[in-house]
Design an enzyme around this catalytic site. Structure first.
Site, PDB file in Angstrom:
ATOM      1  CD  GLU A   1      18.476  40.210  18.914  1.00 42.03           C
ATOM      2  OE1 GLU A   1      18.080  41.169  18.236  1.00 42.03           O
ATOM      3  OE2 GLU A   1      17.713  39.325  19.353  1.00 42.03           O
TER       4      GLU A   1
ATOM      5  NE  ARG B   1      13.865  44.957  22.461  1.00 47.57           N
ATOM      6  CZ  ARG B   1      13.083  45.137  21.418  1.00 47.57           C
ATOM      7  NH1 ARG B   1      12.559  44.078  20.808  1.00 47.57           N
ATOM      8  NH2 ARG B   1      12.813  46.345  20.971  1.00 47.57           N
TER       9      ARG B   1
ATOM     10  CG  HIS C   1      14.906  41.204  16.434  1.00 49.12           C
ATOM     11  ND1 HIS C   1      15.629  41.642  17.516  1.00 49.12           N
ATOM     12  CD2 HIS C   1      13.721  41.840  16.519  1.00 49.12           C
ATOM     13  CE1 HIS C   1      14.931  42.521  18.205  1.00 49.12           C
ATOM     14  NE2 HIS C   1      13.757  42.658  17.609  1.00 49.12           N
ATOM     15  CD  GLN C   2      11.630  36.256   9.951  1.00 51.28           C
ATOM     16  OE1 GLN C   2      12.677  35.640   9.834  1.00 51.28           O
ATOM     17  NE2 GLN C   2      10.638  36.152   9.093  1.00 51.28           N
TER      18      GLN C   2
END
Length: 331
Positions: free
Chosen positions: A262, A233, A294-295
């Site tokens: 983000e 995170r 964020h993949q």
């Protein structure tokens, strides 16, 4: 009963459509849930959301007014949901408690190796037919120390890969994982882990007590030539403090799949817009930093498990059942 799903990626759409096919019709939307888009949910008792959707007080109030009574979050994290407000409004909230830990652990290692071996710079050069090796020298990780902050399922998977590299393992967590102990991991205070590790990887949830777990003090504790990876995170890292350390020429590499601000950026195409986030703009200019959107979770295996669990959460709600995935029970 039609399920409205917000924030559905193009690759995710066929998976979520197939998963719901024999149960409820589902309407996937590529827009994220915000205060502006919440009215779309009017008349839908159940909606599904992704981790970058806004489920704060105002949005939840709008959802409740429109008749929504259940939110099925398609992620493990739920720091975007105001659970107290959801409970007060009578909105049931469920999440995906777990999915393939290998998706995130393997991606964390992808980031670590990319910054260590300068893969992005090398690839950019060869596209321009520049085949020099200047500035591309990395380090063997065999024999070096990997520090794992958070040794749950994902942290354990990361540690197993580190063990395969032949690395010394240090761990930090509120509870020790026996499986990590069997790998030879030594649990130490956070400060010692940061001071001794060549590679530090974060695998803890974002909670009030873990926000800025890696702050200015923690960053200064780390080795000048360390590698830092965050695939958990964004709020775990004080990004402004990280930029300061990078400007001072510290760290061999930093791999970030998440960013504390983000929301409203990641998963969206901002290539033709002026991004007013000065911290992010500065961060991506450093040659030893790799930022992805964020993949880490984004494999067919993990997403398949996520949508399957989401379907089960919806079925549990309609049947009046309660599982470990429920954060706010049905009133």
């Amino acid at each position: 009963m039609e399920i409205l799903a917000f924030g559905v990626q193009a690759d995710e759409k066929p998976l979520i459509t197939r998963a719901f096919a024999n149960h409820h019709p589902v309407h996937p939307l590529d827009v994220f849930l915000t205060n502006d888009t919440a009215p779309i949910a009017a008349g839908h008792e159940i909606i599904s959301t992704s981790v970058n959707c806004d489920l704060g007080p105002d949005v939840l109030s709008n959802l409740a007014t429109g008749g929504t009574r259940m939110v099925a979050q398609r992620s493990t994290g739920f720091n975007n949901v105001d659970l107290d407000v959801a409970e007060r409004l009578g909105i049931t909230v469920a999440r995906v408690s777990s999915y393939s830990p290998y998706s995130v652990a393997e991606f964390a290692w992808t980031l670590a190796m990319a910054v260590n071996r300068r893969i992005v710079r090398a690839s950019t050069r060869t596209r321009d037919f520049d085949f020099r090796l200047n500035g591309l020298m990395g380090r063997d990780l065999h024999g070096r120390t990997a520090g794992v902050l958070g040794t749950g399922k994902i942290g354990e998977a990361f540690a197993r890969i580190a063990h395969g590299f032949g690395m010394r393992l240090l761990g930090w967590d509120v509870a020790e994982n026996p499986a990590c102990r069997e790998l030879g991991m030594t649990y130490v205070p956070k400060e010692q882990l940061l001071a001794e590790s060549d590679l530090v990887s974060l695998h803890v949830p974002l909670l009030p007590e873990t926000r800025h777990l890696i702050d200015a003090t923690a960053l200064k504790t780390m080795r000048d030539d360390a590698i830092l990876v965050n695939s958990s995170r964004g709020g775990l890292v004080d990004t402004a403090a990280l930029v300061d350390e990078l400007r001072a020429g510290r760290f061999t590499g930093v791999g970030l799949d998440v960013y504390e601000a983000e929301a409203g950026l990641f998963f969206l195409d901002k290539s033709l817009e002026a991004v007013d986030d000065d911290t992010l703009a500065r961060l991506v200019t450093f040659p030893n930093v790799v930022v992805t959107s964020h993949q880490a979770y984004y494999t067919v295996d993990a997403v398949g498990e996520i949508v399957a669990t989401t379907v089960e959460n919806v079925l549990d709600y309609t049947a009046g059942r309660r599982s470990e995935n429920v954060l706010v029970p049905r009133s």
